[in-house]
Structures are given as C-alpha cells and as structure tokens.
Design a protein around this motif. Structure first.
Motif, PDB file in Angstrom:
ATOM      1  N   ASP A 364       0.843  -1.197   0.000  1.00  0.00           N
ATOM      2  CA  ASP A 364       0.000   0.000   0.000  1.00  0.00           C
ATOM      3  C   ASP A 364       0.877   1.245   0.000  1.00  0.00           C
ATOM      4  OD1 ASP A 364      -2.511   1.303   0.060  1.00  0.00           O
ATOM      5  OD2 ASP A 364      -2.367   1.614   2.230  1.00  0.00           O
ATOM      6  N   ILE A 365       0.389   2.284  -0.684  1.00  0.00           N
ATOM      7  CA  ILE A 365       1.013   3.608  -0.697  1.00  0.00           C
ATOM      8  C   ILE A 365      -0.079   4.587  -0.312  1.00  0.00           C
ATOM      9  CG2 ILE A 365       2.180   5.360  -2.094  1.00  0.00           C
ATOM     10  CD1 ILE A 365       3.112   3.042  -3.935  1.00  0.00           C
ATOM     11  N   ARG A 366       0.111   5.304   0.802  1.00  0.00           N
ATOM     12  CA  ARG A 366      -0.964   6.178   1.297  1.00  0.00           C
ATOM     13  C   ARG A 366      -0.394   7.438   1.943  1.00  0.00           C
ATOM     14  NH1 ARG A 366      -0.498   1.131   4.472  1.00  0.00           N
ATOM     15  NH2 ARG A 366       0.691   1.683   6.327  1.00  0.00           N
ATOM     16  N   GLY A 367      -1.234   8.444   2.071  1.00  0.00           N
ATOM     17  CA  GLY A 367      -0.818   9.669   2.717  1.00  0.00           C
ATOM     18  C   GLY A 367      -1.626  10.858   2.283  1.00  0.00           C
ATOM     19  N   LYS A 368      -1.140  12.039   2.653  1.00  0.00           N
ATOM     20  CA  LYS A 368      -1.752  13.322   2.289  1.00  0.00           C
ATOM     21  C   LYS A 368      -0.646  14.361   2.201  1.00  0.00           C
ATOM     22  CE  LYS A 368      -6.498  13.306   4.127  1.00  0.00           C
ATOM     23  NZ  LYS A 368      -7.423  14.005   5.069  1.00  0.00           N
TER      24      LYS A 368
END
Length: 453
Positions: A364-368
């Motif tokens: 998974d690749i996630r963030g803001k």
C-alpha cells in the motif's frame, strides 16, 4: 553500512549503545552534509520536522535577533513578545475556534499537557466531575515517549518494557486503517459506522462518565505509516464523544502545521478538536518547540474556576523557540508554501504509485500532502507481513543512507499489530522542488528494488 562501532572515547548515549550514526556537519535546503563528504537528500525532514529544509536565512536572522534581545526568562515572572505573537498567529489560523496556546518543548510534553488539562477541566466545572479519570485512544497509536504520553498510546513494542510503570487508565479501540481494517465489500460509511459503534461500546464498557477524552492522530504517522482516515470518520468519533460529554483531542504533532496540505489537518476533516497538540512542523527543527491549542469553552471553565493550569515547565514559552516558530510560520505564509505542499504532494503521490504500485512487495502507498507511507508485504493478496526479524524497513533505510543512494527514508515497524509489519515514511520540506521530488521517487524506487533483489 551507515553505522560504525562506537569508539571508547564517545561519551554520548546513542539510540543503539553499540553503534553511532555518521556525523552530520552541515545542511542547506533539502540536503544534509556528512563528515565523509556524502550529501543526503533529507526526504523525511528528519522525523517530519524540517518543513523549510535546512539553513533558512529568514529563520536564522529571527533566532539571532531574539538571542540578542533576550534568550530566556521564566514564564512565572515575565511574558515575551515572541510568545504573544506566535500565539496570536496560531489562534488566528484556527479562525478563533481554538483560543489559547500553551507552549512547551516537545510533542511528548504537549500530549502530557493535553492529558492533564483534560482532567483539570472536569475538576473546574461548576459541578465538578472527579470520576473522569480515563482516556480512550487507538491501536497501535504513538502519542509520545514520556510515561503519561506512552500510557495514552497503544504501541505494544514501545510500551512493553515500561508497562508496569504506566497508568492503567487508557483503553484502546481500532484505528481507521482502510487497507487492513475494512472488510470485503464494506463501504466507507459502513466502516465508519462500525468504528463508531466500537468506540461507543468502549465508552459503555468503562463507564461513559469516567472518560476525560478520546485522542487520535488525523493522519497516523510513524506507528502505521501515514494512514489517513476515510471520509466522515472523525465527525463520527466526535459525535460519540459529545454524546457522553468527553473531550475530543487531536494529536497533530507529526501530521499538523501544514504537513498534510492545510495548516491544521483537522481542517480537511470537518471537525474542530477541543484540544490540539502540535510540534514538529511548528518550529521546523530550528528550535525545540511544541504547543497545545485549546478551545474557548475549556479556557472559560478554567478562568471561572481556579484560573490556574496546574502544569508548568522551566522552558515553557521559551522566547528563542517562539521566535523560531514564528519565523517558520511566517515563511510558510509569505511564500505560499501550503499550495506547494498540495502541488508537490500530488506529484509525489503520482510518482510513487506509478513506479511502485505494482511492485510485488509493496502492499500500500498512502498519505496526504507531503506525508507519504509505503507498506511492504510478503504477499500482496493476503497482505501477510514479513518476519520482523528480517528488518525489511530498516534495510531500506540503511540502503538509502549508504553511498550511491544518498537519501533518508524513515523506517518503522509494527504496521499490522504493533509488532509485525514494515513501512517507510517520506516527508520532504514544504519548499521542495519538482526536481527534488523526481530524485526522491527515482532513488526510493532504486532502493526498494535493490533491497528486494
């Protein structure tokens, strides 16, 4: 390797008593310079701290000016213009929704202050509620390393050695972690409803009138790897708190002060906390500083009660730290850096997902904004993590810092249950350039591919 055996002449207690890191001797912009001549792109801002990079001239001048005027005074006797100006800027940045600022020196200290303020608030009410002694947080959260903050967190590995010393007044519920927490076929709305029901049940289990506050990170930092909540989650959590008269605390030590694209991460969530903790990006690493932003109803309750927050520290409101933070925040405003966070954040997301989204060991690749995490898995279909003994994230970090790569990649573990799971964080400066983002993506891809060979 990036570590060497500690010489017998070293008097420093390093994080690992058997090794020391390479020595940094300088920094400019996004780069740190090492004693061996190596140049490293600080793509993590340390621990998501260096929001303006290194050596910013405006901040340096502001700090020197404050030192020349006054380096320290005790807040029990005196106030300073630097602390007043910083508090006014931060209160105004919330639109007055939070009306006072308490200044301390680290994120852990800010959380300690927030916990104690929560407790004292209920003692100061016209009809005191002394039975409120409990807190609810999430697994495997991390809210700081001091005993009170560590007790409020839910990270098993960090808690374990000190468990006998920790207060037993905090219980934990599930995080909002869509990648691992959502059930097959479950919508965001159904997921939020399930988590809200879990929090409600926990209030009922411990006694609704015994809880001071629920505390959570808007975007979970080191413990889970930049995990944002699904839409509507924090509104639902606050509604549960309001149902039982408990306070709603948001820990923005790592995710706040512009890191996620708005100065306060809660601006994107449709909620306002009763208490907010801030730190890392507040002073950008130019001085140790943290803060607690406090809602007016709490301030008024204190004012009509004893009028004294019974929590004080020697370096509270330190003038040099306040001057540094004020200068950092003014640079962010004057140079419109929040817009750059959004723009470069989108560009970073695009690059990471295009280049690593299909990697067999990237789950998974996630963030803001400029706050991104990459989770590694042994099996993409089952999401099975690697054996912790392999130290996958640490291998990625170590490889990145070695010659030929020249990049910092923030390694962390416990992604799955606080013990198993590997991820890295990326948190470059708010003024990062497109060319530097290209380097970050290219080099991160190279590191990951080489480690997994």
């Amino acid at each position: 390797m990036t570590q060497t055996v500690v010489p017998s002449t070293s008097a420093v207690l390093h994080r690992d008593t058997r090794f020391i890191p390479k020595k940094a001797i300088g920094g400019k912009g996004s780069y740190i310079f090492l004693e061996d001549g190596q140049k490293v792109l600080d793509s993590t801002g340390g621990a998501a701290v260096s929001c303006l990079g290194h050596g910013n001239e405006k901040v340096k001048k502001a700090v020197i000016k404050q030192i020349n005027e006054l380096s320290y005074c005790h807040s029990a006797f005196f106030g300073t213009q630097a602390s007043e100006d910083l508090a006014r800027l931060l209160v105004d940045s919330t639109g007055g929704k939070l009306s006072k600022l308490y200044v301390s020196s680290s994120g852990s200290e800010a959380v300690e202050a927030a916990l104690k303020l929560s407790r004292q608030y209920y003692l100061e009410l016209p009809t005191p509620q002394p039975q409120r002694t409990r807190f609810i947080s999430r697994r495997p959260s991390y809210h700081g390393i001091t005993l009170g903050a560590l007790g409020a967190g839910g990270h098993p590995l960090r808690r374990e050695p000190f468990e006998p010393l920790l207060a037993q007044n905090t219980s934990h519920v599930s995080p909002c972690f869509a990648y691992r927490g959502k059930q097959k076929g479950e919508s965001d709305e159904e997921y939020v409803a399930r988590l809200a029901a879990e929090l409600d049940a926990e209030f009922q289990r411990v006694g609704p009138d015994t809880v001071c506050a629920f505390i959570a990170e808007p975007v979970v930092g080191a413990s889970l790897g930049c995990v944002p909540a699904v839409p509507g989650y924090f509104q639902a959590m606050k509604a549960v708190c309001q149902r039982y008269g408990a306070l709603f605390i948001l820990d923005e030590v790592m995710s706040g002060m512009g890191r996620c694209g708005t100065l306060h991460a809660w601006e994107q969530e449709g909620v306002v906390p009763d208490i907010q903790t801030i730190a890392k990006g507040l002073g950008g690493g130019y001085a140790p500083i943290s803060g607690v932003l406090i809602a007016e109803h709490i301030v008024q309750t204190m004012d009509k009660g004893t009028g004294a927050f019974r929590h004080f520290q020697t370096y509270q409101g330190h003038p040099i730290a306040c001057a540094a933070a004020l200068a950092v925040q003014r640079v962010i405003q004057e140079e419109n850096l929040l817009e750059n966070v959004k723009k470069m954040g989108d560009y970073l997301e695009q690059g990471l997902k295009e280049r690593l989204g299909g990697h067999p060991y990237v789950g998974d690749i996630r963030g803001k904004g400029l706050f991104w995490g990459i989770e590694f898995v042994k099996d993409k279909d089952t999401k099975e993590p690697f054996d912790p003994a392999m130290g996958i994230a640490a291998q990625v970090q170590g490889t990145g810092l070695s010659p030929g790569y020249g990049i910092s990649l923030y390694a962390a573990g416990g992604t799955v249950d606080g013990i198993r799971g590997d991820h890295i964080l990326l948190a470059p400066p708010f003024n990062v350039s497109k060319e530097e983002i290209d380097f970050i993506v290219d080099t991160t891809v190279k590191v990951v591919e080489d480690v997994f060979k």
